[in-house]
Design a protein around this motif. Structure first.
Motif, short mmCIF file in Angstrom:
data_model
loop_
_atom_site.label_atom_id
_atom_site.label_comp_id
_atom_site.label_asym_id
_atom_site.label_seq_id
_atom_site.Cartn_x
_atom_site.Cartn_y
_atom_site.Cartn_z
N ASP A 156 -9.40 -1.21 0.59
CA ASP A 156 -9.52 -1.15 2.05
C ASP A 156 -8.60 -2.13 2.76
OD1 ASP A 156 -11.38 0.85 1.93
OD2 ASP A 156 -13.12 -0.45 2.22
N LYS A 157 -8.60 -3.37 2.33
CA LYS A 157 -7.85 -4.40 3.05
C LYS A 157 -6.40 -4.50 2.59
CE LYS A 157 -8.45 -8.92 5.11
NZ LYS A 157 -9.41 -9.97 5.44
N ARG A 158 -6.19 -4.40 1.28
CA ARG A 158 -4.83 -4.52 0.77
C ARG A 158 -4.09 -3.18 0.72
NH1 ARG A 158 -1.69 -6.51 0.10
NH2 ARG A 158 -1.11 -7.61 -1.79
N LYS A 159 -4.82 -2.09 0.97
CA LYS A 159 -4.23 -0.75 1.03
C LYS A 159 -3.52 -0.36 -0.28
CE LYS A 159 -5.55 -0.63 5.31
NZ LYS A 159 -6.78 0.12 5.69
N ILE A 160 -4.09 -0.82 -1.40
CA ILE A 160 -3.57 -0.45 -2.72
C ILE A 160 -4.34 0.78 -3.19
CG2 ILE A 160 -3.19 -1.21 -5.10
CD1 ILE A 160 -1.60 -2.84 -3.09
N ASP A 161 -3.67 1.95 -3.22
CA ASP A 161 -4.39 3.18 -3.52
C ASP A 161 -4.28 3.64 -4.96
OD1 ASP A 161 -1.79 4.01 -3.57
OD2 ASP A 161 -1.94 5.40 -1.88
N SER A 162 -3.55 2.89 -5.80
CA SER A 162 -3.49 3.22 -7.23
C SER A 162 -3.28 1.94 -8.03
CB SER A 162 -2.38 4.22 -7.52
OG SER A 162 -1.10 3.68 -7.24
N LEU A 163 -3.96 1.86 -9.16
CA LEU A 163 -3.92 0.64 -9.98
C LEU A 163 -3.74 0.97 -11.45
CD1 LEU A 163 -6.85 -1.58 -8.62
CD2 LEU A 163 -4.45 -2.23 -8.66
#
Length: 370
Positions: A156-163
């Motif tokens: 949500d905050k860092r907007k990282i949508d894949s890890l």
């Protein structure tokens, strides 16, 4: 001859009176991994424990009895953890502080629980140990809520949508539950896990191949679930590859070893934190000064939790008269214990709820972030 006999009897009586007048020490055990690549956490915990014991003994001990600290190395293996706990029980300790890692704690409980002896861990946080009525206590919170919030923050905050996720199997009871909890929350948010790669530092000669495999999935961020040493060298492998990607890691890695071995490779890394190093409460400030004076280095979260483990045991041992019998109940009755940065109480299962934080490494320091 009669005079010699009377003199001998007098000496024996004096020795008997003196020995009866001396109060026996309270034997307290400590066990964690103290050797090998993953030893920094255990060493920090031992140092925090030693500092607390020295303070207590310097001010009169517990009900007039000094603490005798007996230290063992579990070498980071389940079998050594069990053996160390057996050895401590054979030496009649009233309680054991340990272990540093969740897997060794679970193994060690196979020895301490049947014996009815309190085991209090400074840092074992797997939620596999939550909600169980046994002789286990801990001053660190279960990692379940922290892991869920970390996943939420990253998406949500860092907007990282894949890890891509790299996790150690050397402390599998921690890393696997951490991974499962994180993945469930992250996927529910809409995130994608491009790959999950396990490793053991016992077998790993380098992290280049793992980094290449993770990179093939083209994630927008990397989560590392590993100890400080391995996390630092994974970050180094990423930097050598010239891969500029956000890196996140769990609280397991939150020591100076991560920064010292990671160098510029860990700058801007974000860490889920159980004990912030930059919240200057008066008690923590004094503790930090005393720790540096005694050991010549900054305390990590392990040292803080080790220190608190002894201090909360002190209260309970005063109420159990320094004995193992009744110690569990005395521990459960400890409420609103004032730690170094906050207060906590044990619930009926020996678990605690405490605040947790997120940090970012900036200029070689852990800096708490919103």
């Amino acid at each position: 001859m009669k005079k010699i006999r009377l003199l001998f009897i007098s000496i024996c009586i004096i020795l008997l009176v003196v020995s009866c007048g001396e109060k026996q020490t309270i034997k307290l055990g400590f066990v964690a991994q103290l050797t090998g690549n993953q030893a920094e956490l255990g060493i920090q915990e031992r140092n925090g424990v030693q500092l607390a014991v020295e303070e207590i003994n310097a001010t009169g001990g517990i009900n007039g009895r000094n603490i005798e600290l007996i230290i063992k190395d579990d070498m980071g293996t389940d079998e050594s953890a069990k053996l160390a706990n057996k050895e401590l029980l054979d030496e009649n300790v009233v309680a054991i502080i340990g272990h540093a890692t969740s897997s060794q704690t679970i193994a060690g409980l196979e020895v301490t629980n049947p014996a009815g002896v309190v085991l209090i861990s400074p840092t074992a946080s797997t939620h596999e140990l939550s909600g169980i009525d046994d002789n286990f206590f801990r001053v660190v919170t279960s990692n379940k809520a922290r892991t869920q919030m970390f996943a939420t923050r990253i998406y949500d905050k860092r907007k990282i949508d894949s890890l891509g996720i790299i996790y150690s199997t050397d402390n599998i009871n921690y890393s696997k539950t951490y991974l499962d909890t994180f993945e469930k929350e992250y996927l529910a948010k809409g995130g994608i896990i491009t790959d999950k790669i396990p490793f053991s530092s016992k077998d790993e000669n380098g992290f280049e191949n793992i980094v290449n495999r993770i990179k093939d999935g083209n994630p927008s961020g990397i989560l590392i679930i590993a100890n400080d040493f391995d996390t630092a060298f994974i970050a180094q492998a990423i930097k050598i590859d010239n891969w500029n990607i956000p890196i996140f890691t769990s609280a397991w890695a939150q020591t100076e070893t991560l920064i010292n071995h990671g160098g510029k490779a860990v700058e801007a890394m974000e860490v889920e934190v159980v004990y912030p190093q930059d919240i200057p409460t008066p008690k923590y400030t004094q503790f930090k000064q005393d720790f540096i004076s005694r050991f010549g280095k900054n305390p990590s979260f392990g040292a803080s939790f080790g220190y608190e483990s002894v201090k909360v045991l002190e209260i309970a041992l005063e109420n159990s008269n320094g004995e193992s019998d009744g110690l569990k109940q005395a521990m459960l009755e400890v409420k609103e214990f004032e730690g170094l940065i906050d207060k906590f109480s044990f619930d009926k299962f020996g678990d605690v709820e405490r605040a947790f934080y997120f940090s970012k490494i900036e200029n070689g320091k852990f800096v708490t972030v919103d």
